[in-house]
Every structure is written in structure tokens, then in C-alpha cells.
Design a protein around this motif. Structure first.
Motif, mmCIF file in Angstrom:
data_model
loop_
_atom_site.group_PDB
_atom_site.id
_atom_site.type_symbol
_atom_site.label_atom_id
_atom_site.label_comp_id
_atom_site.label_asym_id
_atom_site.label_seq_id
_atom_site.Cartn_x
_atom_site.Cartn_y
_atom_site.Cartn_z
ATOM 1 N N HIS A 50 -56.290 -49.432 28.551
ATOM 2 C CA HIS A 50 -55.653 -48.573 27.545
ATOM 3 C C HIS A 50 -54.281 -49.106 27.141
ATOM 4 N N TRP A 51 -54.170 -50.443 27.146
ATOM 5 C CA TRP A 51 -52.952 -51.096 26.691
ATOM 6 C C TRP A 51 -53.059 -51.336 25.199
ATOM 7 N N ASP A 52 -51.952 -51.131 24.490
ATOM 8 C CA ASP A 52 -51.907 -51.471 23.074
ATOM 9 C C ASP A 52 -51.865 -52.993 22.938
ATOM 10 N N VAL A 53 -52.538 -53.501 21.925
ATOM 11 C CA VAL A 53 -52.560 -54.937 21.640
ATOM 12 C C VAL A 53 -52.352 -55.150 20.147
ATOM 13 N N PHE A 54 -51.894 -56.328 19.792
ATOM 14 C CA PHE A 54 -51.814 -56.690 18.374
ATOM 15 C C PHE A 54 -51.892 -58.206 18.256
ATOM 16 N N PRO A 55 -52.481 -58.694 17.154
ATOM 17 C CA PRO A 55 -52.629 -60.143 16.976
ATOM 18 C C PRO A 55 -51.311 -60.802 16.570
ATOM 19 N N GLY A 56 -51.090 -61.975 17.135
ATOM 20 C CA GLY A 56 -49.890 -62.736 16.814
ATOM 21 C C GLY A 56 -50.240 -64.049 16.143
ATOM 22 N N THR A 57 -49.270 -64.928 16.097
ATOM 23 C CA THR A 57 -49.474 -66.255 15.519
ATOM 24 C C THR A 57 -50.404 -67.059 16.422
ATOM 25 N N GLU A 101 -42.377 -72.383 11.036
ATOM 26 C CA GLU A 101 -41.028 -72.767 11.453
ATOM 27 C C GLU A 101 -41.086 -74.035 12.304
ATOM 28 N N ALA A 102 -40.316 -75.038 11.946
ATOM 29 C CA ALA A 102 -40.310 -76.291 12.700
ATOM 30 C C ALA A 102 -39.768 -76.098 14.114
ATOM 31 N N ARG A 103 -38.814 -75.207 14.281
ATOM 32 C CA ARG A 103 -38.216 -74.945 15.599
ATOM 33 C C ARG A 103 -38.576 -73.543 16.087
ATOM 34 N N CYS A 104 -39.841 -73.223 16.043
ATOM 35 C CA CYS A 104 -40.322 -71.909 16.455
ATOM 36 C C CYS A 104 -39.977 -71.673 17.933
ATOM 37 N N HIS A 105 -39.459 -70.489 18.251
ATOM 38 C CA HIS A 105 -39.033 -70.164 19.619
ATOM 39 C C HIS A 105 -40.205 -69.875 20.559
ATOM 40 N N ALA A 106 -41.340 -69.467 20.017
ATOM 41 C CA ALA A 106 -42.535 -69.174 20.832
ATOM 42 C C ALA A 106 -43.769 -69.621 20.062
ATOM 43 N N PRO A 107 -43.956 -70.944 19.909
ATOM 44 C CA PRO A 107 -45.052 -71.437 19.075
ATOM 45 C C PRO A 107 -46.423 -70.927 19.500
ATOM 46 N N PRO A 121 -46.306 -70.311 30.719
ATOM 47 C CA PRO A 121 -46.143 -71.754 30.908
ATOM 48 C C PRO A 121 -44.730 -72.271 30.633
ATOM 49 N N ASP A 122 -43.845 -71.402 30.179
ATOM 50 C CA ASP A 122 -42.466 -71.830 29.950
ATOM 51 C C ASP A 122 -41.575 -71.547 31.159
ATOM 52 N N GLY A 123 -42.207 -71.278 32.330
ATOM 53 C CA GLY A 123 -41.445 -71.118 33.559
ATOM 54 C C GLY A 123 -40.937 -69.715 33.829
ATOM 55 N N ARG A 124 -41.605 -68.700 33.304
ATOM 56 C CA ARG A 124 -41.201 -67.315 33.528
ATOM 57 C C ARG A 124 -42.348 -66.523 34.140
ATOM 58 N N MET A 125 -41.999 -65.478 34.886
ATOM 59 C CA MET A 125 -42.991 -64.531 35.388
ATOM 60 C C MET A 125 -42.562 -63.148 34.934
ATOM 61 N N LEU A 126 -43.555 -62.331 34.592
ATOM 62 C CA LEU A 126 -43.281 -60.975 34.118
ATOM 63 C C LEU A 126 -44.048 -59.988 34.985
ATOM 64 N N PHE A 127 -43.319 -59.085 35.636
ATOM 65 C CA PHE A 127 -43.882 -58.054 36.498
ATOM 66 C C PHE A 127 -44.010 -56.775 35.678
ATOM 67 N N LEU A 128 -45.234 -56.265 35.537
ATOM 68 C CA LEU A 128 -45.438 -55.050 34.757
ATOM 69 C C LEU A 128 -45.091 -53.840 35.608
ATOM 70 N N VAL A 129 -44.284 -52.956 35.024
ATOM 71 C CA VAL A 129 -43.812 -51.751 35.701
ATOM 72 C C VAL A 129 -43.937 -50.561 34.751
ATOM 73 N N ARG A 133 -52.091 -69.096 24.230
ATOM 74 C CA ARG A 133 -51.526 -70.446 24.395
ATOM 75 C C ARG A 133 -50.110 -70.442 23.844
ATOM 76 N N LEU A 134 -49.170 -70.974 24.622
ATOM 77 C CA LEU A 134 -47.764 -71.013 24.222
ATOM 78 C C LEU A 134 -47.358 -72.459 23.995
ATOM 79 N N GLY A 135 -47.358 -72.864 22.748
ATOM 80 C CA GLY A 135 -46.982 -74.232 22.393
ATOM 81 C C GLY A 135 -47.854 -75.259 23.092
ATOM 82 N N THR A 136 -47.261 -76.392 23.419
ATOM 83 C CA THR A 136 -48.003 -77.466 24.081
ATOM 84 C C THR A 136 -47.894 -77.357 25.600
#
Length: 195
Positions: free
Chosen positions: A12-19, A34-40, A111-119, A158-161
Motif C-alpha cells: 500500500h505504498w504510493d508509487v509514481f513513474p520517474g525518468t 540535462e547533461a549534469r543530471c543529479h540522479a540520472p 548504488p551511489d553509496g547511500r542506504m535508506l532505512f524506512l521508518v 537504475r541510477l545512472g551508470t
């Protein structure tokens, strides 16, 4: 589509499509242009994304049927918030929390070196005070709460390369109930102070 529908249907999580990523002259590029996209390949397409997020499996099917390559994004501040830490600190904290036998929710590894704990929702308001009470300045630790108005990329986006977002702890029936930020912030803050 399969993952977005499952998140909506089972959790029952909300979702939405991204790039998403497309190959341009053999090089993967974000569809935002964007050539320098922050989250390709893993960010909202439109500024109205918050109103487009859905917890309906039927609507999710319809959204991804229009663009099957879209990344799977989930808004925070609704059914969950996320506490983000560097991956090294996250692994240290995860091992410690499991040894303490605390009930944990799902944990995302990006893959960018982060972990996210859902609370539980409301963490963004609590985390700065919790960190101060532990004796640290919130700005001194690489610990950030994501809540209302923010979002997270969901596996297998997938997050960038660098690769795909994955579950460090998958959503299961055993972790359906999320912990409160107060239960895990002391261990996360300690782990962040050690790395």
C-alpha cells in the motif's frame, strides 16, 4: 511495472513513474535531457509528481503501460519516511540493530553509496532533536531524514551508470510494521560518527 504494482498492491505504498536512461550515441543519458543530471534515470519527470503518486495497483499498471521504462519512485512522508546515511555507516548500523534484535523495516541500498532505512512518517521533524539529544550537531553527521515533499527511488530502479537500487532488507510480512525514528536514530548516528 511488476515492481510498482507489487509495492502498491502488497505494501500500500504510493508509487509514481520517474525518468529513465536511454542510450544516446552509445552513452546512457537521463531522459530529462540535462547533461549534469543529479540522479540520472531516477527522478520525477514533472513538478506535479506528488499529486500523480498512487497507491492503486490498477492505476500503477496504467501509468507504467504508458511508459514501461520509467523508474519506480515512492514519495516519502505518506506511508513512510526514510533516514539516509552513507553505505558504510548503514552496514555498521544494520549489523548492530540486527544483533540488538530490533524490529527493522525495509532498507534500500543505492548504488551511489547511500542506504535508506524506512521508518514511520514524521521522522523529518524528530531527527534533528534526537541527534542533538545524543550530543551531536545535526550538520556534523551525514544523516538525513526524507519526509513530506521528498521521494526515494525503489528497487530495481537504475541510477545512472552506477547500477540499480536494491534492497538491503527486502519488504516482507515480518517487517510490515515500520519502526519509529527514535528506535534506530541512536544507532545510525553512532555509526555515522564512526565513519
Amino acid at each position: 511495472m511488476e515492481h510498482a504494482v507489487r509495492y502498491a498492491e502488497e505494501r500500500h505504498w504510493d508509487v509514481f513513474p520517474g525518468t529513465w536512461l536511454e542510450a544516446v550515441d552509445g552513452v546512457p543519458r537521463c531522459t530529462c535531457g540535462e547533461a549534469r543530471c543529479h540522479a540520472p534515470g531516477a527522478h520525477p519527470v514533472r513538478s506535479s509528481w506528488s499529486g500523480e503518486a498512487t497507491g492503486s495497483a490498477t492505476t500503477a499498471r496504467r501509468m507504467w503501460a504508458k511508459e514501461p521504462r520509467a523508474s519506480v519512485l515512492m514519495p516519502t512522508g505518506r506511508t513512510f519516511d526514510a533516514i539516509e546515511v552513507p553505505e558504510t555507516a548503514g552496514c555498521l548500523a544494520l549489523a548492530r540493530l540486527e544483533r540488538m534484535e530490533l524490529t527493522l523495516g525495509p532498507v534500500i541500498c543505492a548504488p551511489d553509496g547511500r542506504m535508506l532505512f524506512l521508518v514511520l512518517p514524521g521522522a523529518t521533524a524528530k531527527v534533528p532533536d534526537l541527534v542533538r539529544k545524543l550530543g551531536w550537531s545535526p550538520s556534523a553527521l551525514a544523516l538525513r531524514a526524507r519526509g513530506e515533499g521528498d521521494w526515494v527511488a525503489a528497487p530495481p530502479t537504475r541510477l545512472g551508470t552506477r547500477g540499480s537500487v536494491q534492497w538491503a532488507r527486502q519488504p516482507t510480512a515480518a517487517n510490515r510494521w515500520l519502526p519509529d525514528a527514535e528506535e534506530i536514530v541512536p544507532t545510525l548516528a553512532y555509526a555515522c560518527s564512526r565513519v
